[in-house]
Each structure stands twice: as structure tokens, then as C-alpha cells.
Enzyme design. Structure first.
Site, mmCIF file in Angstrom:
data_model
loop_
_atom_site.group_PDB
_atom_site.id
_atom_site.type_symbol
_atom_site.label_atom_id
_atom_site.label_comp_id
_atom_site.label_asym_id
_atom_site.label_seq_id
_atom_site.Cartn_x
_atom_site.Cartn_y
_atom_site.Cartn_z
ATOM 1 N N ALA A 158 0.844 -1.203 0.000
ATOM 2 C CA ALA A 158 0.000 0.000 0.000
ATOM 3 C C ALA A 158 0.875 1.247 0.000
ATOM 4 O O ALA A 158 1.865 1.312 0.734
ATOM 5 C CB ALA A 158 -0.910 0.007 1.217
ATOM 6 N N TYR B 167 7.982 11.045 0.046
ATOM 7 C CA TYR B 167 7.896 9.704 -0.552
ATOM 8 C C TYR B 167 9.278 9.042 -0.617
ATOM 9 O O TYR B 167 9.440 7.863 -0.278
ATOM 10 C CB TYR B 167 7.286 9.856 -1.944
ATOM 11 C CG TYR B 167 7.014 8.578 -2.706
ATOM 12 C CD1 TYR B 167 5.870 7.820 -2.436
ATOM 13 C CD2 TYR B 167 7.862 8.142 -3.720
ATOM 14 C CE1 TYR B 167 5.599 6.661 -3.163
ATOM 15 C CE2 TYR B 167 7.592 6.991 -4.444
ATOM 16 C CZ TYR B 167 6.458 6.250 -4.167
ATOM 17 O OH TYR B 167 6.196 5.112 -4.898
ATOM 18 N N LYS C 220 10.212 5.600 1.287
ATOM 19 C CA LYS C 220 10.617 4.423 0.509
ATOM 20 C C LYS C 220 12.061 4.010 0.829
ATOM 21 O O LYS C 220 12.393 2.823 0.815
ATOM 22 C CB LYS C 220 10.437 4.697 -0.989
ATOM 23 C CG LYS C 220 8.973 4.861 -1.406
ATOM 24 C CD LYS C 220 8.176 3.597 -1.137
ATOM 25 C CE LYS C 220 6.774 3.635 -1.717
ATOM 26 N NZ LYS C 220 6.003 2.403 -1.456
HETATM 27 P P1 NDP Z 1 -2.314 2.470 -6.714
HETATM 28 O O1 NDP Z 1 -2.573 3.887 -6.364
HETATM 29 O O2 NDP Z 1 -2.732 1.966 -8.064
HETATM 30 O O3 NDP Z 1 -2.992 1.512 -5.604
HETATM 31 C C1 NDP Z 1 -2.742 1.763 -4.263
HETATM 32 C C2 NDP Z 1 -3.364 0.685 -3.407
HETATM 33 O O4 NDP Z 1 -3.023 0.970 -2.043
HETATM 34 C C3 NDP Z 1 -4.876 0.661 -3.474
HETATM 35 O O5 NDP Z 1 -5.338 -0.664 -3.345
HETATM 36 C C4 NDP Z 1 -5.280 1.483 -2.248
HETATM 37 O O6 NDP Z 1 -6.580 1.179 -1.742
HETATM 38 C C5 NDP Z 1 -4.213 1.051 -1.259
HETATM 39 N N1 NDP Z 1 -4.038 1.987 -0.152
HETATM 40 C C6 NDP Z 1 -3.682 3.297 -0.198
HETATM 41 N N2 NDP Z 1 -3.660 3.829 1.048
HETATM 42 C C7 NDP Z 1 -3.985 2.820 1.903
HETATM 43 C C8 NDP Z 1 -4.175 2.729 3.316
HETATM 44 N N3 NDP Z 1 -3.994 3.777 4.119
HETATM 45 N N4 NDP Z 1 -4.570 1.542 3.848
HETATM 46 C C9 NDP Z 1 -4.770 0.461 3.047
HETATM 47 N N5 NDP Z 1 -4.612 0.484 1.700
HETATM 48 C C10 NDP Z 1 -4.230 1.652 1.137
HETATM 49 O O7 NDP Z 1 -0.755 2.247 -6.465
HETATM 50 P P2 NDP Z 1 0.338 1.453 -7.345
HETATM 51 O O8 NDP Z 1 -0.176 0.111 -7.689
HETATM 52 O O9 NDP Z 1 0.831 2.321 -8.415
HETATM 53 O O10 NDP Z 1 1.537 1.327 -6.292
HETATM 54 C C11 NDP Z 1 1.644 0.231 -5.398
HETATM 55 C C12 NDP Z 1 2.924 0.380 -4.597
HETATM 56 O O11 NDP Z 1 4.044 0.413 -5.487
HETATM 57 C C13 NDP Z 1 2.999 1.670 -3.785
HETATM 58 O O12 NDP Z 1 3.643 1.415 -2.575
HETATM 59 C C14 NDP Z 1 3.858 2.569 -4.644
HETATM 60 O O13 NDP Z 1 4.499 3.539 -3.893
HETATM 61 C C15 NDP Z 1 4.820 1.569 -5.240
HETATM 62 N N6 NDP Z 1 5.435 2.007 -6.472
HETATM 63 C C16 NDP Z 1 4.669 2.279 -7.568
HETATM 64 C C17 NDP Z 1 5.255 2.669 -8.735
HETATM 65 C C18 NDP Z 1 4.469 2.917 -9.964
HETATM 66 O O14 NDP Z 1 5.090 3.273 -10.965
HETATM 67 N N7 NDP Z 1 3.165 2.732 -9.981
HETATM 68 C C19 NDP Z 1 6.709 2.833 -8.832
HETATM 69 C C20 NDP Z 1 7.418 2.504 -7.626
HETATM 70 C C21 NDP Z 1 6.784 2.117 -6.494
HETATM 71 P P3 NDP Z 1 -7.912 1.896 -2.399
HETATM 72 O O15 NDP Z 1 -8.066 1.260 -3.755
HETATM 73 O O16 NDP Z 1 -8.996 1.558 -1.462
HETATM 74 O O17 NDP Z 1 -7.581 3.357 -2.501
#
Ligand code: NDP
Length: 241
Positions: free
Chosen positions: A83, A147, A151
Site C-alpha cells: 500500500a 515519498y 521508501k
Molecule cells: P495504486 O494507487 O494503483 O494503488 C494503491 C493501493 O493501495 C490501493 O489498493 C489502495 O486502496 C491502497 N491503499 C492506499 N492507502 C492505503 C491505506 N492507508 N490503507 C490500506 N490500503 C491503502 O498504487 P500502485 O499500484 O501504483 O503502487 C503500489 C505500490 O508500489 C505503492 O507502494 C507505490 O508507492 C509503489 N510504487 C509504484 C510505482 C508505480 O510506478 N506505480 C513505482 C514505484 C513504487 P484503495 O483502492 O482503497 O484506494
């Protein structure tokens, strides 16, 4: 009995791909989410994965969530701390709220979740903790002091915990994705995104499935000797020393 895997933020983006892959690998998967009920419903209907709403930024809420998961599926063997949120701003405009929110959701969450399952993993002499960091935690990123700090913090957390888990059959690793095609990245203005893609030697964004397959490998028995590691999956955009 199938081993149980919890994927935080497991209903959308990278997390959803990880949930899907771990289910295909034979795990009983619990996908956590924050509040997007539509995405969770889709995850349940399309993938047949049980979804659990709780806020990983809150220790109490996470404790309740874990109780429910363990009573329905059994003790958790694999945690993917995935998350995450962004609240970008150049530092001279960053508010304490933006700082705190990101540190809580992206870093403190790893404590909140891992602390709930750690004792059980130690007792059973088996566990897998996979922390999803970011290329921007490795190299730093303009506008993302919060962030990048969170991270990078996950990497230190991982290195310390790997040493504590080693004799108990628990591995703790980081997966550090580069830019992956998800909602989080689609929120970046198109022009900025184009220039980012220009800096990726592989010439494209990564796919969520490519992060999921690394998590799949780390969760296997055969990955038992890999611990404390940071697995970079970024198309050679940043090659950490
Ligand atoms: P998304 O925004 O697509 O999805 C985020 C997910 O995290 C959702 O399921 C959301 O739930 C959940 N979430 C957010 N806040 C909380 C909380 N407080 N409690 C529980 N669940 C929570 O993110 P990504 O798939 O893009 O990213 C996933 C991970 O990968 C993150 O940690 C991100 O930092 C990391 N990352 C992503 C990159 C990218 O290019 N996309 C690059 C590098 C790292 P809900 O749907 O209910 O909002």
C-alpha cells in the site's frame, strides 16, 4: 492447507497483480484496501480474492484487520507491504500534513502490518516479508522528499529485520519498482510522463505483472537464501551500486 498471503493495497494496480499472481501460485490471498469499494468488488468478482478494508496507517485498524483475516483464512505466512500513496510538492511548499500522510501510509504501515504477523512467523519458523519500495527511494526524486524518505526507510527497515528473521526462516526483502503503468503513474501529467519514459533504457513503463513475478519468486521456498536484498525492477532507469 494453503499458505496465506496478505497483500496490502492489493486491490488495484501493482497490488492487484501481486494478489492475482500469488493466488495462481496456490496461496490463500487476502487483499487489503483503503476505501475504493468498487475496485475491491471487482477484485473479489473477477479474481475470487477476499478483500479486507482497513487503514494500514493505523496500528489499531490494522490489528483488527489482521484478526479478521487470520480468523477467516488462518495465520499469515507472506506479507507484501505494497500500500502506498504520493502527496508530491517541492519541499518549500510541502506541508507537515503531506509529510505525515506519506510517512504513515508508506512507511509506518510496514511496522503496523509486519508487527502483527512477526511473532506467528517466528513460532512457525517460516515467513516472507516483501516491502514494495521505489526507484525514488533509491535515488531520491524532486518533489518527493516525503515519498523518497518513506521508501528509503523501507530499505533500512528491511535490512534490519532480515537479520532478526534469519534464524527463524523468515526472509525480508525489498522490491523497488521503476515507473509502472498504474493509476499512480497515470496521474502524472502526460508531458512529464513522456520525459520520464525517455529516461528508461528499456523504452517503456514496467508492467504490474513484472513486479508480481518478482514477489512470486521471493515468496517461494527456493528463495530462502535471499534476504535483506533490494530487488530492482526498473528497466535500467537507475542502476543502484
Ligand atoms: P495504486 O494507487 O494503483 O494503488 C494503491 C493501493 O493501495 C490501493 O489498493 C489502495 O486502496 C491502497 N491503499 C492506499 N492507502 C492505503 C491505506 N492507508 N490503507 C490500506 N490500503 C491503502 O498504487 P500502485 O499500484 O501504483 O503502487 C503500489 C505500490 O508500489 C505503492 O507502494 C507505490 O508507492 C509503489 N510504487 C509504484 C510505482 C508505480 O510506478 N506505480 C513505482 C514505484 C513504487 P484503495 O483502492 O482503497 O484506494
Amino acid at each position: 492447507m494453503a499458505k496465506v498471503a496478505l497483500v496490502t493495497g492489493g486491490t488495484r494496480g501493482i497490488g492487484r497483480a501481486i494478489s492475482e499472481r500469488l493466488k495462481a501460485d496456490g496461496f490463500a490471498v487476502a487483499a487489503n484496501f483503503a476505501g475504493n469499494v468498487d475496485a475491491a468488488r471487482q477484485c473479489e468478482e473477477e479474481l475470487g480474492i477476499k478483500c479486507y478494508k482497513f487503514d494500514v496507517a493505523s496500528f489499531e485498524s490494522t490489528q483488527e484487520g489482521l484478526k479478521q483475516i487470520e480468523s477467516e483464512l488462518g495465520p499469515v505466512d507472506v506479507v507484501v507491504n505494497n500500500a502506498g500513496i504520493t502527496r508530491d510538492a517541492p519541499f518549500h511548499k510541502m506541508t507537515l500534513e503531506q509529510w505525515n500522510e506519506v510517512i504513515s501510509v508508506d512507511l509506518t504501515s510496514a511496522f503496523n502490518v509486519t508487527r502483527q504477523v512477526w511473532d506467528g512467523m517466528r513460532e512457525r519458523n517460516w515467513g516472507r516479508i516483501i516491502n514494495i519500495s521505489s526507484i525514488n527511494g533509491q535515488k531520491g526524486q524532486f518533489g518527493q522528499a516525503n515519498y523518497s524518505a518513506a521508501k528509503a526507510g523501507l530499505i533500512g527497515f528491511t535490512k534490519a529485520l532480515a537479520q532478526e528473521g534469519a534464524k527463524k526462516g523468515i526472509t525480508v526483502n525489498v522490491v523497488a519498482p521503476g515507473y509502472i503503468d498504474t493509476d499512480m503513474v497515470r496521474a502524472v501529467p502526460e508531458k512529464v510522463l513522456e520525459s520520464i519514459i525517455g529516461t528508461i533504457p528499456v523504452g517503456r513503463l514496467g508492467k504490474a505483472e513484472e513486479i508480481a513475478s518478482m514477489c512470486s519468486y521471493l515468496s517461494k521456498d527456493e528463495a530462502a537464501f535471499i534476504t535483506g536484498a533490494t530487488m530492482t525492477v526498473n528497466g535500467a532507469q537507475y542502476i543502484a551500486g
